[in-house]
Design a protein around this motif. Structure first.
Motif, PDB file in Angstrom:
ATOM      1  N   UNK A 100       0.798  -1.225   0.000  1.00 40.11           N
ATOM      2  CA  UNK A 100       0.000   0.000   0.000  1.00 40.11           C
ATOM      3  C   UNK A 100       0.834   1.280   0.000  1.00 40.11           C
ATOM      4  N   UNK A 101       2.157   1.150   0.152  1.00 38.08           N
ATOM      5  CA  UNK A 101       3.023   2.337   0.152  1.00 38.08           C
ATOM      6  C   UNK A 101       2.962   3.071  -1.181  1.00 38.08           C
ATOM      7  N   UNK A 102       2.731   2.322  -2.255  1.00 35.51           N
ATOM      8  CA  UNK A 102       2.854   2.879  -3.605  1.00 35.51           C
ATOM      9  C   UNK A 102       1.493   3.173  -4.201  1.00 35.51           C
ATOM     10  N   UNK A 103       1.314   4.399  -4.660  1.00 34.99           N
ATOM     11  CA  UNK A 103       0.026   4.823  -5.210  1.00 34.99           C
ATOM     12  C   UNK A 103      -0.235   4.223  -6.583  1.00 34.99           C
ATOM     13  N   UNK A 104       0.830   3.984  -7.351  1.00 30.33           N
ATOM     14  CA  UNK A 104       0.665   3.340  -8.652  1.00 30.33           C
ATOM     15  C   UNK A 104       1.986   2.712  -9.089  1.00 30.33           C
ATOM     16  N   UNK A 105       1.862   1.619  -9.847  1.00 29.37           N
ATOM     17  CA  UNK A 105       3.028   0.882 -10.325  1.00 29.37           C
ATOM     18  C   UNK A 105       2.986   0.860 -11.847  1.00 29.37           C
ATOM     19  N   UNK A 106       4.055   1.353 -12.462  1.00 32.96           N
ATOM     20  CA  UNK A 106       4.136   1.430 -13.918  1.00 32.96           C
ATOM     21  C   UNK A 106       5.291   0.560 -14.417  1.00 32.96           C
ATOM     22  N   UNK A 107       5.143   0.034 -15.616  1.00 30.32           N
ATOM     23  CA  UNK A 107       6.144  -0.848 -16.204  1.00 30.32           C
ATOM     24  C   UNK A 107       6.477  -0.364 -17.599  1.00 30.32           C
ATOM     25  N   UNK A 108       7.768  -0.313 -17.913  1.00 24.44           N
ATOM     26  CA  UNK A 108       8.205  -0.085 -19.283  1.00 24.44           C
ATOM     27  C   UNK A 108       8.861  -1.355 -19.798  1.00 24.44           C
ATOM     28  N   UNK A 109       8.454  -1.785 -20.984  1.00 26.39           N
ATOM     29  CA  UNK A 109       8.994  -3.011 -21.563  1.00 26.39           C
ATOM     30  C   UNK A 109       8.933  -2.926 -23.080  1.00 26.39           C
ATOM     31  N   UNK A 110       9.850  -3.646 -23.723  1.00 27.07           N
ATOM     32  CA  UNK A 110       9.779  -3.741 -25.191  1.00 27.07           C
ATOM     33  C   UNK A 110       8.567  -4.570 -25.609  1.00 27.07           C
ATOM     34  N   UNK A 111       8.144  -5.485 -24.735  1.00 24.68           N
ATOM     35  CA  UNK A 111       6.991  -6.339 -25.008  1.00 24.68           C
ATOM     36  C   UNK A 111       6.073  -6.334 -23.786  1.00 24.68           C
ATOM     37  N   UNK A 112       5.277  -5.274 -23.612  1.00 26.86           N
ATOM     38  CA  UNK A 112       4.468  -5.133 -22.396  1.00 26.86           C
ATOM     39  C   UNK A 112       3.234  -6.014 -22.336  1.00 26.86           C
ATOM     40  N   UNK A 113       3.073  -6.937 -23.273  1.00 25.25           N
ATOM     41  CA  UNK A 113       1.881  -7.781 -23.284  1.00 25.25           C
ATOM     42  C   UNK A 113       2.058  -9.078 -22.495  1.00 25.25           C
ATOM     43  N   UNK A 114       3.281  -9.400 -22.065  1.00 25.26           N
ATOM     44  CA  UNK A 114       3.500 -10.669 -21.354  1.00 25.26           C
ATOM     45  C   UNK A 114       3.747 -10.435 -19.871  1.00 25.26           C
TER      46      UNK A 114
END
Length: 356
Positions: free
Chosen positions: A27-41
């Protein structure tokens, strides 16, 4: 209270998936974002996914302006056991990509902390006996493979960037990772079992070997992030500008670990049925085979199994002290190796069936 957003670069990989999952549940984090070359997996429900490349500084700057993360976790890296032809890619991602991400983070008005998912492979030499973090790292002139060299350069760059533009950085040097969604350790052991290589053992199996479950690896990243937030004024339990080894804290001989996986997969072979091959012979044979590959493929291919890097893993001690991580990060690894192997094995077997 200001929002605490985290950006996990490479969060769709094996280790990245577990890191994202841990942060989404905290709960410490308000949002989690991911950067990836293939963000569908390897997606985690509740996380936000973005397509991008470490090799483009412009893309990184644009994404940071959009996401506005206070923390970046850099866990992207090519597979360490690829062909020699991957050397350029190791350089592009591990070195140039890390430099780009650091440059964008330092220039950002939002990023305050930076965690690099490093590896014990950055350490100099083949035999590691309960190394501490101040031991010598590999350099470009070391005899290490290119993966280790480029990870070491990136590791040092992250540590050197501490306090630049107010950025606080640290490195987590993970031992060999295993668990659910594993693409190397457990699938590799399963393939060895299916092809009958479990009938052979290289060396006397006295060399202790450290590993870390993906769950413990993810836990260490969460603890490191919170430690960076604490910012102690008196310098006690200093974490910024520091590196930490991360293992299960329970090393076993290499072949004992392999047999834990084989046994979970149904192998009934006893130690008396195993043929022991001298380590010196296999290391010499691997050197010859690698030389032949280098000659006949112009250095573009390496043998899949008979490779000195792999042979070294099987017969040299590879252990690391986690005292520093325990004391400064509060890291206490959960001892559930059998359960993590079971989950990883189920995943690997299911993936094999789907691929068939």
């Amino acid at each position: 209270m200001s929002e605490k957003r985290v950006l996990v670069v490479g969060g769709c990989g094996f280790v990245g998936y577990h890191i994202v999952n841990a942060f989404v549940q905290d709960s410490t984090w308000s949002s989690v974002h991911i950067m990836s070359r293939n963000p569908s997996r390897n997606q985690v429900e509740g996380a936000h996914y973005h397509s991008g490349s470490l090799t483009s500084l412009e893309q990184l700057q644009s994404l940071l302006a959009e996401v506005r993360p206070s923390l970046i976790i850099h866990t992207a890296s090519p597979n360490g056991f690829g062909d020699a032809g991957d050397e350029r890619y190791f350089q592009e991602v591990n070195v140039k990509g890390t430099q780009n991400l650091l440059k964008a983070a330092i220039a950002s008005d939002y990023v305050k902390s930076f965690i690099y998912t490093s590896s014990v492979e950055v350490m100099e030499g083949s035999s590691h006996s309960f190394l501490t973090e101040d031991a010598q790292m590999s350099t470009l002139t070391s005899r290490a493979d290119y993966y280790a060299k480029t990870k070491a350069i990136a590791d040092q760059a992250v540590l050197d960037a501490n306090e630049m533009g107010g950025l606080r950085t640290l490195c987590l040097r993970l031992a060999a990772v295993y668990g659910e969604r594993d693409s190397q350790a457990i699938p590799g052991a399963l393939e060895a079992l299916q092809t009958g290589r479990n009938r052979y053992q290289i060396g006397d199996n006295k060399n202790l070997f450290d590993s870390v479950s993906a769950a413990n690896a993810a836990r260490s990243h969460l603890l490191a992030a919170k430690a960076l937030l604490r910012q102690p004024e008196d310098g006690s339990r200093k974490v910024d500008g520091e590196a930490f080894f991360i293992t299960d804290g329970n090393p076993v001989p290499f072949w004992t670990f392999e047999r834990l996986i084989w046994s979970a997969a149904g192998d009934k072979m006893t130690p008396e049925q195993v043929t022991v091959v001298p380590a010196w012979f296999m290391l010499s044979l691997a050197s010859v085979v690698e030389w032949l590959y280098w000659v006949f493929t112009l250095g573009l291919k390496r043998p899949k199994v008979l490779r000195r890097q792999i042979m070294t893993y099987t017969c040299c001690p590879r252990t690391y002290s986690i005292v520093k991580a325990r004391e400064r990060l509060g890291y206490q690894p959960v001892d559930d190796r059998d359960e993590q192997i079971r989950r990883g094995l189920e995943w690997a077997q299911r993936a094999q069936k789907e691929a068939a």
